[in-house]
Motif scaffolding. Structure first.
Motif, short mmCIF file in Angstrom:
data_model
loop_
_atom_site.label_atom_id
_atom_site.label_comp_id
_atom_site.label_asym_id
_atom_site.label_seq_id
_atom_site.Cartn_x
_atom_site.Cartn_y
_atom_site.Cartn_z
N GLU A 101 -8.62 3.57 -5.76
CA GLU A 101 -9.32 2.33 -5.38
C GLU A 101 -9.23 2.06 -3.89
O GLU A 101 -9.93 1.20 -3.36
CB GLU A 101 -8.63 1.15 -6.07
CG GLU A 101 -9.18 0.80 -7.40
CD GLU A 101 -8.54 -0.51 -7.85
OE1 GLU A 101 -9.02 -1.05 -8.82
OE2 GLU A 101 -7.58 -0.97 -7.21
N SER A 157 0.80 -1.23 0.00
CA SER A 157 0.00 0.00 0.00
C SER A 157 0.83 1.27 0.00
O SER A 157 0.28 2.37 0.07
CB SER A 157 -0.94 0.00 1.22
OG SER A 157 -0.16 -0.07 2.41
N SER A 203 -6.22 1.13 -2.30
CA SER A 203 -5.22 0.12 -1.93
C SER A 203 -3.79 0.66 -1.95
O SER A 203 -2.85 -0.08 -1.70
CB SER A 203 -5.32 -1.09 -2.86
OG SER A 203 -4.95 -0.75 -4.17
N PHE A 204 -3.61 1.92 -2.26
CA PHE A 204 -2.27 2.52 -2.27
C PHE A 204 -2.40 3.85 -1.52
O PHE A 204 -2.94 4.81 -2.03
CB PHE A 204 -1.78 2.74 -3.71
CG PHE A 204 -0.35 3.21 -3.78
CD1 PHE A 204 0.70 2.31 -3.69
CD2 PHE A 204 -0.05 4.56 -3.92
CE1 PHE A 204 2.02 2.74 -3.75
CE2 PHE A 204 1.26 4.99 -3.98
CZ PHE A 204 2.30 4.08 -3.89
#
Lengths: 957, 71
Positions: A633, A337, A635-636
């Motif tokens: 999204e 992440s 996730s990072f």
């Protein structure tokens, strides 16, 4: 500190090379020199300096000052030693009573029209006129100042960086010749005749009004205070000098930082620097004042939210906060992440450390560099065809080119020092092919003209390259011998069959490219049969949806005609920033370790695992655009961004800012509160290139030293900050000096095995590959006997039109680029006097389009695409072709990248900056984005200006 | 959804390059290799998941073949 001599030895006339040598006698001593060497230079070789004023070794001899006269046995008169070539058996005297008398007479005349203000003159201590007066023993000037003279001439101070004081001019022509020979602009001349002769910029204009490009070559060449840097006028002569490398474009010019204590007095191009050979441009020569600009951010800062005021904290507090936040995010969202991005403005050692931090400490491969958005297709294309990602030649190689093909590059503006070298070769008679949607300066300059300008429609590079290949194949212009010996036969046969198809003929593709078939055929014949043919290309090739395909197509052309592996030929990517090549070499991309070795390669990974004491991931990480998508999204969620301003430089600004806004920890390390820093939670002050040691690798693969000339203004060099961050995250990187980082790189990377600081210091620079199998200084010319991959690989390049098509809604194509005086996002150059040359980004459009749209130069125009809308002022120019508009991206408020889209290269995700379908209309007010930007920006400046000092935050949200 | 569309587009852009190759079997292998070498696992998984639910109808034929070897 590694200092070098303030004053370089001047041999008077240029070095000559010849297989023939001649031996002569000068002042009783025998000396042997290459044929063609001047007597002046031969005397220098023998240890004798002949007095001179109009001669300098960067310029061809001129023979006007009459100070360098000598006597030659058996010959009448007193020839000028600068213009007289040495001959075998000559007996030369450089000193005699008669010569002394003549020289004193000459000097007396010079001084009779020169202000005698030596003690208060800015050149005091660095004046050749003063030196020569001493050398010839001038003791009196019999002619007073009663007669006509130039002492009252008005000083031209119009240029922000240097002055022209005509009262001190001795009309030696060195400045005029430097402008012609070195720079190739021909902005200067000698106006008037006899006594009235004076140096004149343009048509007797002020320098700023003339076509002068402020490269500083004239200032360098001037032997008096006539042309003088304003910084020297203000500060006085420097007391020491340190050799370093320019922090601007990919030419990587060597400079002497002339210092007074820890203050830079001036930057002068180093004559022995192999990339620039003593030349410079306005940026490297003069635009370094940003390093001490008042807007430098010199203290670490943190904040929990970007709507909070910044809190100024200690280095340790800032780094510990960043470390704890990044670890917290990994705990919450997973190992993958977070990631890191470096800039090509960073040194090799810095980018190496950041990718090491990501791989060894973040435990993923989410590392990328801004080369993603410029030359990543070069990496892919040349890697696939030749086996490695690098230009094949030295810059000097252009001196041997008979045909020069410039594609999607504008070296006049973006690589000016190389452009000067190229123009010199063109003036000598080399032919020029330009492939560019715009009529760039090279196409129809005052002294250089293109033999062919293929003014293609943006987005049709691959079609043009295929059409050129079609002509070469079908008209029997292939270098069959080269191909059969050096290239993979099966791949070649497939390619030949493909390009020979009628659909790839210039006639068939004319409708797509907009270029007449006849022109394409002529250019192809010239490239294939004109002798040594060299290709130079830039971002106009790579920044397309088919960027990688176009690079492959270019590589195919060079193989097909045998124009690879020899001087004067090759494939040469002109890298945008100073260390694009180095950033790629250092393993900054998410799929490969240093030396272009894929992370899935077990042997390579094991090597690094052993050295770094960690287990490394074998799967590729996220590329920059993928990071943005993953952030949106969810996730990072955290990023360490060293030196790169992704908000201003990456496409589709609103997508980028949305992604950054979605992240929980953005760490920015930079000199200034750049556009990305306005979305950051941790700000780590950066160090300028003057404040740290390291290396840059230029477009020739040349590794040169960056040397610290002053202490880091914020206390730490950038590499030290990365080391601290790694340590705070539990991983030790125990380096004492960047040289140790390079030693580690060399120990792990076969192509760098022979690279070390001691060698670079000794040789000036080295070029990779540099190891036991190469010369000590590495490899100047690549692929001589075989390609890095073995056999060269032809690859089929099918033209696929971009999805960015003109429509009724967006009827024009926008393409973007750069301008001479500004650099990239402008963070550096906007904070210098260079803004006087370019203070806003403009929208260029063709008169035909302008008339249809009712637009005139200076009108405000709205430019909208499917990504966004901005407003710029218009410039109507015939440089554009109808249907195509153009702008630069040097100013954040211009919002050029608000319009560009996230369409990208199929292989590398390099954005398609060069093709955006747009609509242009005359407007009266800024765009909505610009209004929002102003509000946001004002608030962020306020949050930084009103920062709280000393209150640390605790981690966690 | 937007992200999935983007992945499909990116995959088809890769396909547009490889579909010109004379040996389509090899082209599919090369296209698959390209995705394995350059796409981060989240992207690969997202593409595969999308195809599993929505089918591969939007993909170019060469990419349909390529994707099979990614499963």
């Amino acid at each position: 500190m590694d200092t070098i001599s303030l004053h370089d030895t001047d041999f008077g006339t240029p070095l000559r090379t010849s297989e023939t040598e001649v031996t002569l006698t000068i002042d009783g001593f025998e000396v042997t020199v290459p044929a063609g060497t001047s007597l002046m230079r031969a005397a220098m070789d023998a240890g004798t300096q002949i007095p001179k004023l109009c001669a300098t070794d960067s310029l061809e001899p001129f023979g006007s000052c009459r100070l360098c006269l000598v006597e030659i046995e058996g010959r009448k008169g007193y020839p000028a030693s600068c213009t007289t070539p040495a001959e075998a058996g000559m007996v030369v005297r450089t000193q005699s009573p008669k010569l002394a008398e003549l020289r004193r007479g000459v000097m007396e005349l010079y001084i009779s029209d020169h202000p005698l203000d030596c003690l208060t003159c800015s050149a005091n201590g660095d004046c050749e006129l003063q030196d020569m007066a001493g050398a010839v023993g001038l003791r009196e000037v019999r002619y007073g100042f009663e007669g006509k003279n130039h002492l009252a001439a008005v000083k031209d101070t119009s240029n922000p960086y240097f002055t022209y004081d005509a009262s001190k001019c001795i009309v030696c022509n060195r400045c005029v010749r430097a402008c012609e020979e070195t720079q190739g602009t021909f902005a200067l001349t000698i106006s008037g005749r006899g006594f009235g002769s004076r140096v004149s910029a343009g048509e007797s204009q002020q320098f700023m009004e003339s076509e002068c490009v402020s490269c500083g070559a004239c200032v360098n060449a001037c032997p008096t205070a006539t042309l003088m840097e304003k910084t020297v006028i203000d500060a006085g002569q420097p007391d020491h000098s340190v050799l370093t490398t320019c922090a601007y474009c990919g030419v990587g010019c060597s400079f002497k930082a002339d210092m007074k204590g820890s203050e830079v007095v001036r930057m002068t191009p180093w004559k022995d620097g192999k990339a620039n050979e003593g030349h410079a441009c306005i940026k490297g020569r003069f635009a370094w004042g940003y390093a001490t600009h008042k807007e430098r951010m010199l203290n670490p800062m943190i904040r929990k939210s970007i709507s909070d005021p910044w809190q100024e904290v200690s280095w340790d507090e800032a780094i510990n906060y960043a470390a704890s936040e990044l670890r917290r995010i990994q705990t919450k969202y997973g190992t993958d992440s977070i990631g890191g991005i470096t800039s090509s403005r960073c040194t090799n050692e810095e980018t190496y450390l950041v990718q090491k931090l990501v791989r060894a400490t973040f435990h993923n491969n989410n590392t990328d560099t801004c080369a993603r958005v410029c030359h990543s297709p070069t990496g892919y294309g040349l890697g696939q065809t030749y086996g490695t990602s690098a230009g094949t030649q030295t810059f000097k190689s252009v001196e041997h080119a008979d045909v020069i093909l410039v594609m999607g590059a504008n070296p006049t503006d973006a690589h000016p020092v190389f452009s000067s070298r190229m123009k010199r070769r063109l003036r000598e008679g080399a032919k020029l092919i330009v492939i560019d949607p715009r009529a760039i300066e090279l196409v129809n300059g005052p002294h250089v003209k293109a033999d062919y300008h293929l003014q293609l429609r943006p987005g049709t590079n691959v079609a043009i390259v295929s059409a050129l290949a079609h002509v070469i194949v079908t008209e029997g212009l292939l270098d069959e011998k080269f191909i059969s010996e050096r290239c993979d036969t099966e791949a070649f046969n497939s390619w030949r069959e493909f390009v020979a198809r009628t659909e790839n003929s210039p006639e068939a593709l004319e409708i797509s490219t907009g270029v007449s078939a006849e022109l394409v055929r002529g250019a192809a014949r010239l490239y294939a049969t004109g002798g040594n043919a060299a290709i130079y290309y830039g971002l106009g090739v790579t920044e397309h949806s088919q960027g990688s395909t176009a690079v492959i197509g270019i590589a195919n052309l060079a193989m097909a005609t045998g124009n690879i592996g020899k001087e004067g030929a090759g494939v040469n990517p002109l890298r945008g920033q100073n260390n694009v090549q180095g950033a790629c070499d250092m393993g900054s991309f998410p799929h490969e370790l240093p030396g272009y070795r894929h992370v899935s390669d077990n042997a390579t990974r094991n090597l690094f695992e052993k050295a770094w004491g960690v287990t490394l991931r074998a799967d590729p990480g996220l590329r920059i655009p993928n990071m943005f998508d993953a952030a949106l999204e969810g996730s990072f969620m955290g990023i360490y961004c060293q030196g790169e301003d992704i908000v201003q430089s990456d496409p589709n600004t609103q997508h980028v800012t949305a992604a950054l806004s979605a992240m929980e920890c953005v760490v920015v390390q930079d000199l200034f509160l750049n556009e990305t820093a306005k979305y950051a939670h941790v700000f780590l002050p950066g160090a300028s290139f003057l404040e740290k040691d390291g290396t840059f690798t230029n477009a020739e693969r040349r590794i040169s030293r960056v040397r610290k000339v002053m202490a880091p203004k914020a206390g730490l060099a950038d590499w030290e900050v990365t080391v601290k961050l790694a340590k705070a995250m539990g991983y030790d990187m125990p380096y004492n000096h960047p040289s140790e980082i390079m030693d580690e790189i060399a120990s792990l990377t076969p192509t760098f095995k022979g690279v070390n600081y001691e060698k670079i210091d000794r040789l000036g620079s080295v070029q990779w590959p540099c190891n036991d199998e190469t010369e000590e200084a590495g490899t100047a010319l690549m692929h001589i006997d075989h390609f890095v991959r073995g056999k060269g690989r032809f690859i089929i390049t099918q033209y696929v039109p971009t999805d960015e098509k003109v429509t009724k809604r967006f009827p024009l194509i926008l393409t973007t680029g750069r301008i001479l005086s500004q650099y990239n996002v402008g963070a550096q150059t906007r904070r210098t006097e260079n803004v006087r040359f370019h203070d806003e980004d403009r929208l260029e459009l063709h008169p035909h389009d302008a008339e249809e749209l009712g637009i005139q130069t200076d009108d405000w125009v709205g430019v909208s695409s499917r990504a966004g809308e901005t407003v710029l002022r218009a410039r109507v120019t015939e440089r554009m072709q109808p249907g195509v508009v153009y702008t630069t991206f040097h100013f954040p408020e211009s919002g050029a990248n608000v319009i560009t889209t996230d369409n990208s290269d199929w292989a590398t995700n390099c954005p398609e900056y060069k093709v955006t379908a747009v609509k242009v209309v005359k407007v009266m007010q800024p765009s909505k984005w610009q209004e929002e930007y102003k509000t946001f920006n004002d608030n962020q400046i306020h949050l930084a200006t009103d920062r709280v000092i000393g209150a640390a935050l605790s981690a966690g949200k | 959804m937007e992200h999935n569309n983007n992945l499909i587009k990116m995959a088809n852009d890769i396909g547009a390059f490889f579909e010109a190759m004379p040996d389509q079997q090899q082209a599919a292998k090369d296209a698959a290799s390209h995705i394995q070498k350059f796409w981060e696992s989240r992207m690969q998984k997202a593409l595969l998941a999308y195809i599993k639910t929505d089918g591969d109808g939007q993909l170019k034929p060469v990419m349909r073949e390529a994707i099979k070897s990614l499963n």
